[in-house]
Design a protein around this motif. Structure first.
Motif, mmCIF file in Angstrom:
data_model
loop_
_atom_site.group_PDB
_atom_site.id
_atom_site.type_symbol
_atom_site.label_atom_id
_atom_site.label_comp_id
_atom_site.label_asym_id
_atom_site.label_seq_id
_atom_site.Cartn_x
_atom_site.Cartn_y
_atom_site.Cartn_z
ATOM 1 N N GLN A 102 59.638 42.902 9.253
ATOM 2 C CA GLN A 102 60.528 41.972 8.554
ATOM 3 C C GLN A 102 61.986 42.232 8.901
ATOM 4 O O GLN A 102 62.773 41.294 9.065
ATOM 5 C CB GLN A 102 60.317 42.073 7.035
ATOM 6 C CG GLN A 102 58.976 41.574 6.549
ATOM 7 C CD GLN A 102 57.851 42.597 6.743
ATOM 8 O OE1 GLN A 102 58.094 43.745 7.164
ATOM 9 N NE2 GLN A 102 56.635 42.183 6.419
ATOM 10 N N LEU A 103 62.347 43.511 9.044
ATOM 11 C CA LEU A 103 63.731 43.839 9.376
ATOM 12 C C LEU A 103 64.071 43.354 10.783
ATOM 13 O O LEU A 103 65.162 42.816 11.012
ATOM 14 C CB LEU A 103 63.959 45.339 9.255
ATOM 15 C CG LEU A 103 65.421 45.824 9.302
ATOM 16 C CD1 LEU A 103 65.581 47.105 8.503
ATOM 17 C CD2 LEU A 103 65.918 46.026 10.728
ATOM 18 N N LEU A 104 63.143 43.519 11.721
ATOM 19 C CA LEU A 104 63.398 43.059 13.087
ATOM 20 C C LEU A 104 63.575 41.551 13.130
ATOM 21 O O LEU A 104 64.518 41.044 13.756
ATOM 22 C CB LEU A 104 62.244 43.474 14.005
ATOM 23 C CG LEU A 104 62.322 42.953 15.447
ATOM 24 C CD1 LEU A 104 63.594 43.432 16.136
ATOM 25 C CD2 LEU A 104 61.098 43.389 16.239
ATOM 26 N N VAL A 105 62.697 40.829 12.456
ATOM 27 C CA VAL A 105 62.805 39.362 12.445
ATOM 28 C C VAL A 105 64.113 38.935 11.786
ATOM 29 O O VAL A 105 64.806 38.033 12.277
ATOM 30 C CB VAL A 105 61.600 38.740 11.716
ATOM 31 C CG1 VAL A 105 61.809 37.238 11.534
ATOM 32 C CG2 VAL A 105 60.316 38.992 12.506
ATOM 33 N N ARG A 106 64.469 39.587 10.677
ATOM 34 C CA ARG A 106 65.714 39.236 9.999
ATOM 35 C C ARG A 106 66.919 39.508 10.883
ATOM 36 O O ARG A 106 67.871 38.724 10.914
ATOM 37 C CB ARG A 106 65.831 39.998 8.683
ATOM 38 C CG ARG A 106 67.072 39.596 7.869
ATOM 39 C CD ARG A 106 67.027 40.119 6.449
ATOM 40 N NE ARG A 106 67.150 41.564 6.391
ATOM 41 C CZ ARG A 106 66.174 42.386 6.035
ATOM 42 N NH1 ARG A 106 64.974 41.903 5.715
ATOM 43 N NH2 ARG A 106 66.376 43.696 5.994
ATOM 44 N N ALA A 107 66.890 40.624 11.630
ATOM 45 C CA ALA A 107 67.999 40.946 12.521
ATOM 46 C C ALA A 107 68.160 39.873 13.594
ATOM 47 O O ALA A 107 69.282 39.457 13.919
ATOM 48 C CB ALA A 107 67.774 42.306 13.167
ATOM 49 N N ILE A 108 67.049 39.428 14.159
ATOM 50 C CA ILE A 108 67.091 38.381 15.183
ATOM 51 C C ILE A 108 67.685 37.098 14.613
ATOM 52 O O ILE A 108 68.569 36.462 15.221
ATOM 53 C CB ILE A 108 65.683 38.127 15.747
ATOM 54 C CG1 ILE A 108 65.216 39.340 16.566
ATOM 55 C CG2 ILE A 108 65.667 36.866 16.609
ATOM 56 C CD1 ILE A 108 63.759 39.280 16.966
ATOM 57 N N CYS A 109 67.223 36.713 13.444
ATOM 58 C CA CYS A 109 67.717 35.473 12.825
ATOM 59 C C CYS A 109 69.180 35.604 12.425
ATOM 60 O O CYS A 109 69.958 34.644 12.565
ATOM 61 C CB CYS A 109 66.857 35.117 11.615
ATOM 62 S SG CYS A 109 65.163 34.630 12.038
#
Length: 222
Positions: A110-117
């Motif tokens: 979730q943190l990786l996806v949030r960082a990308i977004c």
């Protein structure tokens, strides 16, 4: 949050890690995952640079973090460092070359996806590794050592002789020795023992001016 599609690619030379990131990002509606590659050369040979590039800092192809970040940035990508360990030296190098954030491989999906977004939406991505790399520079290095002294320390602390440092940096041996004396004095004045080359190496690692011992094949004592 805006909903424009984001193209994302990965440069990582471990197959299992590439498979894991692909399985994650293929299932995110907002992301178009362009694939994982073992090197930046391979990515560029297979298509255009993505909007956001996840970049491992310790590739085994002979490339450097600075070169990879600079190349990807020049091609239009925002570079998100994707690292497996605390690595303030390489994170600092990547930051100086233009990387815009860092995420650890041990962080949640979730943190990786949030960082990308967040990057796609114009927000910053920092994290503790990013802060540590920048703080180490601000606490002593930028405030105390000149740019020339930092360059000499990077080479000398990791084992090069004064003569080798002089030849590599285009300086005289006298100048290098003067810089080393000044560097020692500045560390001593700051209350940090710097009498030996080992002391200087420890400080250089702590201040993110040199890679940790795992990245060095040989260390020479004075």
């Amino acid at each position: 949050m805006r909903s424009e599609m984001i193209t994302v690619g990965l440069v990582e030379d471990h197959t299992l890690m590439r498979m894991g990131v692909e399985n994650l990002l293929r299932n995110v509606d907002r992301i178009t995952y362009v694939g994982g590659y073992s090197s930046l050369d391979e990515l560029e040979a297979n298509g255009p640079m993505p909007d956001i590039l996840l970049l491992d800092l310790r590739l085994q192809d002979g490339s450097t973090p600075a070169d990879n970040v600079s190349r990807a940035k020049a091609a239009g990508a925002k570079v998100l460092v994707y690292t497996s360990a605390e690595d303030p030296y390489n994170v600092r190098v990547a930051c100086q070359a233009g990387a815009v954030g860092v995420v650890r491989k041990s962080d949640t999906d979730q943190l990786l996806v949030r960082a990308i977004c967040d990057l796609a939406d114009g927000s910053e991505v920092a994290g503790m590794d990013w802060a540590t790399a920048l703080d180490s520079d601000e606490e002593f290095v930028s405030a105390t050592l000149t740019k020339a002294e930092r360059r000499v320390l990077e080479e000398y602390a990791c084992g090069l002789t004064s003569r080798q440092v002089a030849r590599k940096l285009g300086l005289s041996i006298h100048t290098v020795n003067s810089y080393v004396r000044d560097i020692r004095a500045k560390y001593e004045e700051a209350g940090r023992d710097a009498r030996s080359r080992v002391d200087l190496y420890i400080h250089a690692v702590r201040d993110a001016l040199a890679p940790g011992p795992g990245a060095l094949q040989e260390f020479q004592h004075p």
